[in-house]
Write a protein that holds these residues in place. Structure first.
Motif, mmCIF file in Angstrom:
data_model
loop_
_atom_site.group_PDB
_atom_site.id
_atom_site.type_symbol
_atom_site.label_atom_id
_atom_site.label_comp_id
_atom_site.label_asym_id
_atom_site.label_seq_id
_atom_site.Cartn_x
_atom_site.Cartn_y
_atom_site.Cartn_z
ATOM 1 N N LYS A 141 0.822 -1.217 0.000
ATOM 2 C CA LYS A 141 0.000 0.000 0.000
ATOM 3 C C LYS A 141 0.853 1.264 0.000
ATOM 4 C CE LYS A 141 -3.879 -2.221 2.360
ATOM 5 N NZ LYS A 141 -4.767 -2.219 3.555
ATOM 6 N N ASP A 142 2.097 1.122 0.415
ATOM 7 C CA ASP A 142 3.001 2.270 0.426
ATOM 8 C C ASP A 142 3.715 2.457 -0.904
ATOM 9 O OD1 ASP A 142 2.406 2.750 3.131
ATOM 10 O OD2 ASP A 142 3.907 1.262 3.763
ATOM 11 N N TYR A 143 3.506 1.527 -1.842
ATOM 12 C CA TYR A 143 4.262 1.570 -3.103
ATOM 13 C C TYR A 143 3.339 1.368 -4.315
ATOM 14 C CZ TYR A 143 8.172 1.145 0.096
ATOM 15 O OH TYR A 143 9.060 1.364 1.123
ATOM 16 N N VAL A 144 2.204 2.055 -4.279
ATOM 17 C CA VAL A 144 1.255 1.961 -5.385
ATOM 18 C C VAL A 144 1.864 2.525 -6.668
ATOM 19 C CG1 VAL A 144 -1.003 2.682 -6.228
ATOM 20 C CG2 VAL A 144 -0.704 2.093 -3.805
ATOM 21 N N THR A 145 2.519 3.666 -6.542
ATOM 22 C CA THR A 145 3.141 4.281 -7.728
ATOM 23 C C THR A 145 4.195 3.365 -8.314
ATOM 24 O OG1 THR A 145 2.758 6.476 -6.769
ATOM 25 C CG2 THR A 145 4.318 6.326 -8.604
ATOM 26 N N HIS A 146 4.998 2.740 -7.450
ATOM 27 C CA HIS A 146 6.020 1.799 -7.912
ATOM 28 C C HIS A 146 5.371 0.643 -8.693
ATOM 29 C CE1 HIS A 146 8.091 4.000 -4.754
ATOM 30 N NE2 HIS A 146 9.249 3.503 -5.158
ATOM 31 N N PHE A 147 4.236 0.168 -8.167
ATOM 32 C CA PHE A 147 3.539 -0.944 -8.823
ATOM 33 C C PHE A 147 3.124 -0.563 -10.243
ATOM 34 C CE2 PHE A 147 -0.633 -2.764 -9.921
ATOM 35 C CZ PHE A 147 -0.329 -4.117 -9.913
ATOM 36 N N PHE A 148 2.524 0.601 -10.394
ATOM 37 C CA PHE A 148 2.061 1.021 -11.716
ATOM 38 C C PHE A 148 3.229 1.282 -12.661
ATOM 39 C CE2 PHE A 148 -2.027 1.412 -9.765
ATOM 40 C CZ PHE A 148 -2.939 1.279 -10.818
ATOM 41 N N LEU A 149 4.300 1.868 -12.158
ATOM 42 C CA LEU A 149 5.474 2.091 -13.004
ATOM 43 C C LEU A 149 6.063 0.769 -13.478
ATOM 44 C CD1 LEU A 149 7.374 5.004 -11.204
ATOM 45 C CD2 LEU A 149 6.329 5.065 -13.472
ATOM 46 N N LEU A 150 6.095 -0.203 -12.569
ATOM 47 C CA LEU A 150 6.643 -1.517 -12.906
ATOM 48 C C LEU A 150 5.824 -2.182 -14.001
ATOM 49 C CD1 LEU A 150 8.428 -4.058 -12.390
ATOM 50 C CD2 LEU A 150 6.762 -4.690 -10.609
ATOM 51 N N VAL A 151 4.521 -2.302 -13.790
ATOM 52 C CA VAL A 151 3.674 -3.024 -14.742
ATOM 53 C C VAL A 151 3.577 -2.261 -16.070
ATOM 54 C CG1 VAL A 151 1.413 -4.046 -15.140
ATOM 55 C CG2 VAL A 151 2.394 -4.061 -12.837
ATOM 56 N N PHE A 152 3.492 -0.934 -15.990
ATOM 57 C CA PHE A 152 3.406 -0.127 -17.201
ATOM 58 C C PHE A 152 4.668 -0.269 -18.059
ATOM 59 C CE2 PHE A 152 3.491 3.777 -19.729
ATOM 60 C CZ PHE A 152 2.160 3.908 -20.118
ATOM 61 N N SER A 153 5.794 -0.578 -17.418
ATOM 62 C CA SER A 153 7.068 -0.684 -18.134
ATOM 63 C C SER A 153 7.188 -1.965 -18.944
ATOM 64 C CB SER A 153 8.239 -0.602 -17.138
ATOM 65 O OG SER A 153 8.280 0.672 -16.525
ATOM 66 N N PHE A 154 6.363 -2.970 -18.665
ATOM 67 C CA PHE A 154 6.381 -4.201 -19.456
ATOM 68 C C PHE A 154 5.839 -3.854 -20.853
ATOM 69 C CE2 PHE A 154 6.897 -8.063 -16.641
ATOM 70 C CZ PHE A 154 7.422 -7.355 -15.566
ATOM 71 N N THR A 155 6.719 -3.841 -21.837
ATOM 72 C CA THR A 155 6.384 -3.233 -23.131
ATOM 73 C C THR A 155 5.175 -3.860 -23.810
ATOM 74 O OG1 THR A 155 8.108 -4.630 -24.091
ATOM 75 C CG2 THR A 155 8.678 -2.337 -23.632
ATOM 76 N N LEU A 156 5.149 -5.177 -23.944
ATOM 77 C CA LEU A 156 4.028 -5.796 -24.647
ATOM 78 C C LEU A 156 2.759 -5.762 -23.808
ATOM 79 C CD1 LEU A 156 5.319 -8.819 -26.744
ATOM 80 C CD2 LEU A 156 4.887 -6.470 -27.404
ATOM 81 N N MET A 157 2.890 -5.894 -22.491
ATOM 82 C CA MET A 157 1.709 -5.770 -21.644
ATOM 83 C C MET A 157 1.138 -4.360 -21.755
ATOM 84 S SD MET A 157 1.083 -6.600 -17.576
ATOM 85 C CE MET A 157 2.418 -7.770 -17.535
ATOM 86 N N ASN A 158 2.024 -3.397 -21.912
ATOM 87 C CA ASN A 158 1.607 -2.016 -22.114
ATOM 88 C C ASN A 158 0.837 -1.876 -23.425
ATOM 89 O OD1 ASN A 158 1.791 0.795 -23.079
ATOM 90 N ND2 ASN A 158 3.090 1.122 -21.288
ATOM 91 N N ALA A 159 1.399 -2.442 -24.503
ATOM 92 C CA ALA A 159 0.761 -2.340 -25.820
ATOM 93 C C ALA A 159 -0.589 -3.036 -25.843
ATOM 94 C CB ALA A 159 1.682 -2.932 -26.887
ATOM 95 N N TYR A 160 -0.677 -4.191 -25.176
ATOM 96 C CA TYR A 160 -1.935 -4.924 -25.176
ATOM 97 C C TYR A 160 -2.958 -4.295 -24.238
ATOM 98 C CZ TYR A 160 0.780 -8.426 -27.642
ATOM 99 O OH TYR A 160 1.581 -9.074 -28.556
ATOM 100 N N GLY A 161 -2.593 -3.179 -23.631
ATOM 101 C CA GLY A 161 -3.558 -2.414 -22.861
ATOM 102 C C GLY A 161 -4.562 -1.695 -23.741
ATOM 103 N N PHE A 162 -4.220 -1.559 -25.049
ATOM 104 C CA PHE A 162 -5.176 -0.923 -25.961
ATOM 105 C C PHE A 162 -5.280 -1.644 -27.297
ATOM 106 C CE2 PHE A 162 -1.063 1.083 -26.495
ATOM 107 C CZ PHE A 162 -0.909 1.192 -27.868
#
Length: 551
Positions: A96-117
């Motif tokens: 709960k203290d690292y929500v921003t870290h979590f989103f930065l981490l997952v968003f950085s996965f390139t193909l997972m990012n692309a398959y977001g849209f």
């Protein structure tokens, strides 16, 4: 709910969802998306290349929106769901203290990012992998009937997404061999098979065309270390992005402490080892290993929570990755931001140019399911791909697309022509030519069945007519194409066939005609396969027969 999800989590998730919606709306389709949109125009329990989940998602999106968002809306929904499921699977209270870290981490996965849209088969594969692991974790804690049913349904959904899903299910089960003796686990498997039965039936009705193509008919090439095996290692870096060093470092340091964490490890190493071995036989595409993104995200976030030094660097590199990926997303919309063209650039321009020059009549693209589906999406004009011996089969080979243009005046666009009645140009300056055909007739569904001789040199050839009409034999010419051991066509020759009933002039509907032939001498050194094709009405020969191995 608030105990599981901090307010910041929902704020960032809403921002991400809005970003994906905007990206979906203003970014032109890539070619595969257009092809899957074509799938969705005729819903079925299966398609030539993939199971039907991707078409189902596009159909759902089209009920709510038009244009590109009508293809991609459900991908935005599934992407948000994937983030939620990943967060739920992390039990460390420090998260709960690292929500921003979590989103930065997952968003950085390139193909997972692309398959977001983007809407591709892997979009659903990622979401259902996350949902499958979440349910499996619940199942390990309590083998409730609802969780068991959920596992069965989601295993079916995984398999409806992409055939590679079998690896996800297999390696999770291998991590816990005692499931073999678990009645509820077997109940989930049986339920999944029952739910998957419609696709099995579709495969049977279509001669297992998808399985046959992927396992034996897909053209390959000679092994090259830099393309195959080194390419595999580059791909598993690319799918993670700039954080690959810390993500794979976390994997190497990760110690499984329970059955769930063991499943994560088995899933990652199982998929990687499977495709590493496959890389010695064929080129492994980056997205084939995409399922490991889910367990790797969990393992990397666990490492981030427990290692202050890594956390600091992962946060910094995550911000850099965020900026670069946002720039890449903007470039996908406007090619002027970077001096390189992508599939999302210039499609509306060439489609509009071709539609204007053709007068809006149907278009037949030679050997291009990509251009035919893209053209139809943006022009709303019927278009098909007519596949010949220099290409491969695809959805246009097995559906009723020929009948959409039969007997009509069409523009026939070929990449092999040097001139034509009209020409048009893509953004990368590639020029294509087209000719008008007033009464288009093709018979690409005629089936050529070869039987090798037990003695002698003459082969027998059966030609079956699946059409609901008779086919004039005088319009048909037979050819033979020779290919190497990797099924790459190297030579095409006319084939002289002898009709057992020479007085026949028509191949009756649902009937078979019998021929015999001798293999013509090939100038190719050691041909490995031959394939019979039929050239009709001056068109290049099709893929009417299956590759036959030369003994």
């Amino acid at each position: 709910m608030s105990q599981k999800f901090p307010r910041l989590f929902f704020v960032l998730l809403a921002v991400l969802f809005a970003l994906n919606l905007l990206q979906s709306s203003v970014t032109e389709l890539i070619y595969d998306e257009a092809y899957y949109w074509y799938y969705a125009q005729n819903m079925a329990w299966g398609y030539f290349d993939h199971p039907p989940m991707v078409a189902f998602l596009i159909k759902l999106s089209s009920f709510l929106f038009d244009g590109e968002l009508g293809v991609r809306f459900m991908s935005c929904i599934l992407s948000a769901g994937t983030y939620i499921l990943l967060w739920l699977m992390v039990e460390n209270p420090k998260k709960k203290d690292y929500v921003t870290h979590f989103f930065l981490l997952v968003f950085s996965f390139t193909l997972m990012n692309a398959y977001g849209f983007l809407t591709l088969p892997d979009t659903a594969l990622l979401f259902f992998t996350a949902l499958f692991l979440w349910l499996y974790k619940r199942f390990l804690k309590h083998e409730g009937i609802m969780t068991t049913i959920g596992l069965g349904l989601i295993m079916a959904a995984l398999m409806y997404s992409k055939y590679h899903a079998v690896l996800v299910i297999l390696f999770v089960f291998l991590s816990n061999y005692k499931l073999i003796f678990n009645k509820k686990a077997w109940f989930a498997v049986i339920l999944a098979l029952i739910c998957y039965a419609p696709h099995f039936i579709w495969l049977y009705q279509n001669d297992f065309v998808s399985i046959t193509f992927h396992l034996s008919e897909r053209p390959n090439q000679a092994y090259k270390f830099d393309v195959f095996t080194l390419g595999f290692f580059l791909n598993i870096v690319v799918i993670i992005g700039l954080l690959f060093y810390w993500v794979y470092g976390a994997l190497f340091k990760f110690k499984a402490t329970d059955k769930f964490s063991k499943a994560l490890v088995y899933l990652v190493y199982g998929v990687l080892i499977f495709f590493f071995i496959s890389s010695f036989n064929r080129r492994v595409q980056a997205q084939w290993t995409i399922a490991i993104s889910i367990p790797l995200a969990l393992i990397a976030f666990d490492h981030l929570l427990n290692n202050a030094k890594s956390r600091k660097w992962m946060y910094r590199i995550g911000i850099v990755s965020l900026l670069l990926l946002m720039y890449a997303r903007a470039w996908m919309v406007n090619y002027r931001l970077f001096p390189m063209y992508f599939e999302t650039h210039g499609n509306k321009e060439w489609v509009n140019e071709l539609k204007t020059k053709s007068g809006g009549i149907p278009v037949v693209f030679e050997n291009s399911y990509r251009r035919s589906s893209m053209y139809e999406f943006y022009s709303d004009v019927p278009a098909i791909s007519l596949n010949n011996f220099m290409y491969r089969k695809n959805q246009y080979s097995i559906d009723g697309s020929e009948e959409r243009v039969r007997g009509k005046k069409v523009l026939y666009v070929s990449q092999y022509r040097k001139s034509g009645d009209i020409s048009y140009m893509h953004l990368d300056s590639t020029v294509f030519h087209g000719i008008y055909i007033d009464d288009f007739q093709s018979y690409r569904k005629l089936q050529c069945i070869v039987e090798k001789p037990e003695t002698g040199i003459k082969h027998s050839l059966k030609v079956y007519n699946p059409y609901p009409f008779d086919v004039p034999l005088e319009q048909l010419e037979y050819t033979i194409s020779y290919s190497n051991e990797h099924k790459q066509v190297k030579q095409m020759l006319p084939l002289k066939v002898e009709n057992t009933l020479p007085q026949q002039s028509l191949l009756k509907s649902k009937d078979t005609i019998n021929y015999s032939f001798e293999l013509p001498l090939s100038t190719m050194e050691r041909p490995a396969y031959f394939r019979i094709g039929i050239a009709e009405n001056g068109l290049l020969p099709g893929l009417n027969g299956k590759p036959v191995k030369i003994e």
